[in-house]
Design a protein around this motif. Structure first.
Motif: not given
Length: 300
Positions: A255-256, A18, A248, A252, A94, A22-23
């Motif tokens: 989501a952001f 995860a 992930f 992320f 993505s 996130s990076t």
């Protein structure tokens, strides 16, 4: 091996994956404010210093042959990092996450070509699925973005890194070999900054925090977690856990707010993940299963 003894390592590996995921959106943001090579040079220099401070004796025990192997592995990985991050400038986080995950498909192909290992027919099915998935994720009309090609090239280098690490790594050398690789990655990225006069530091506090997070948590910390977790897990289970990284990355990114969820992301991502699982679950007598667990990795 009981479920109890594998639960904590599995959760640790999942948490680390995860962190890797996130990076992608964080890197996407930082490289809009500083050059790619400079960002990577600072990031991996910090990670290398941390690793050398933690494991100086382990590096010394490698001897000249071990250090040379670590440097070669680090150069391959460092070039892969540059290509991946240059590609990320041009495509959505993505898409980058899924294209990077293609290393799981490239690894058995390279093992077949370089080590003359037999590749099961199911791997060819996986290649077809992943190609279709990437087409859904990445095609603009009849062309593929340059960023996708750069990211696929980086995935091929990560696969080469995995294959060579499987041949060169020895029991008890994980910490020392990891530290030497970090040094080589930092040097490759530093060399890439020379055309414009050497590295510049992150421009603001937010960029510094992102670089430190990616150097210490997603870099040195993740390497330590991976080494510990995979000492307690079968290689196949560890690899399957790590194939969740592109999921992930996409989660992320959505989501952001740096990416928008849509049917192409869902369908293309499902096909790529399906390809990864086919490869990981394929018969492994002489294929990826012959590689050590700690070899399955692409993001530091």
């Amino acid at each position: 091996m009981s479920a109890r003894t594998t639960t904590l390592p599995t959760l640790g590996l999942l948490a680390m994956t995860a962190v890797w995921g996130s990076t992608f959106f964080m890197i996407k943001d930082v490289v809009t404010r500083m050059p790619v090579a400079d960002f990577l040079a600072v990031r991996f220099a910090i990670a290398a210093l941390a690793m050398l401070a933690l494991f100086p004796r382990h590096v010394w025990r490698l001897g000249r042959p071990g250090i040379m192997r670590g440097l070669a592995l680090g150069v391959i990985y460092g070039i892969g990092q540059l290509l991946q991050t240059w590609g990320l400038q041009l495509i959505a986080p993505s898409v980058s996450g899924f294209a990077t995950g293609m290393y799981v498909v490239f690894t058995p192909i390279l093992a077949t070509l370089l080590l003359r290992q037999r590749m099961p027919g199911v791997v060819w099915v996986a290649v077809g699925l992943s190609t279709a998935g990437l087409a859904l994720l990445s095609l603009n009309g009849v062309s593929v973005d340059a960023g996708v090609w750069l990211t696929l090239a980086s995935a091929a280098l990560y696969a080469l890194h995995i294959v060579l690490l499987g041949q060169w790594s020895r029991p008890g050398e994980a910490f020392g070999l990891s530290a030497v690789q970090m040094v080589a990655i930092a040097l490759v990225c530093l060399v890439a900054t020379l055309p414009h006069g050497g590295p510049v530091t992150p421009p603001d506090r937010a960029a510094w925090l992102a670089v430190l997070y990616m150097a210490l948590i997603a870099g040195a910390g993740a390497m330590l977690m991976q080494t510990w977790a995979q000492a307690h897990l079968p290689a196949t289970r560890a690899a399957i856990v790590m194939t969740t990284e592109p999921v992930f990355a996409a989660a992320f990114a959505v989501a952001f707010g740096s990416d928008v969820f849509g049917w192409r992301m869902l369908a293309g991502g499902a096909l790529v993940l399906g390809a990864m699982y086919l490869v990981e679950l394929a018969p492994r007598r002489k294929l990826v299963g012959a590689l050590p667990a700690e070899a399955v990795h692409h993001e530091v």
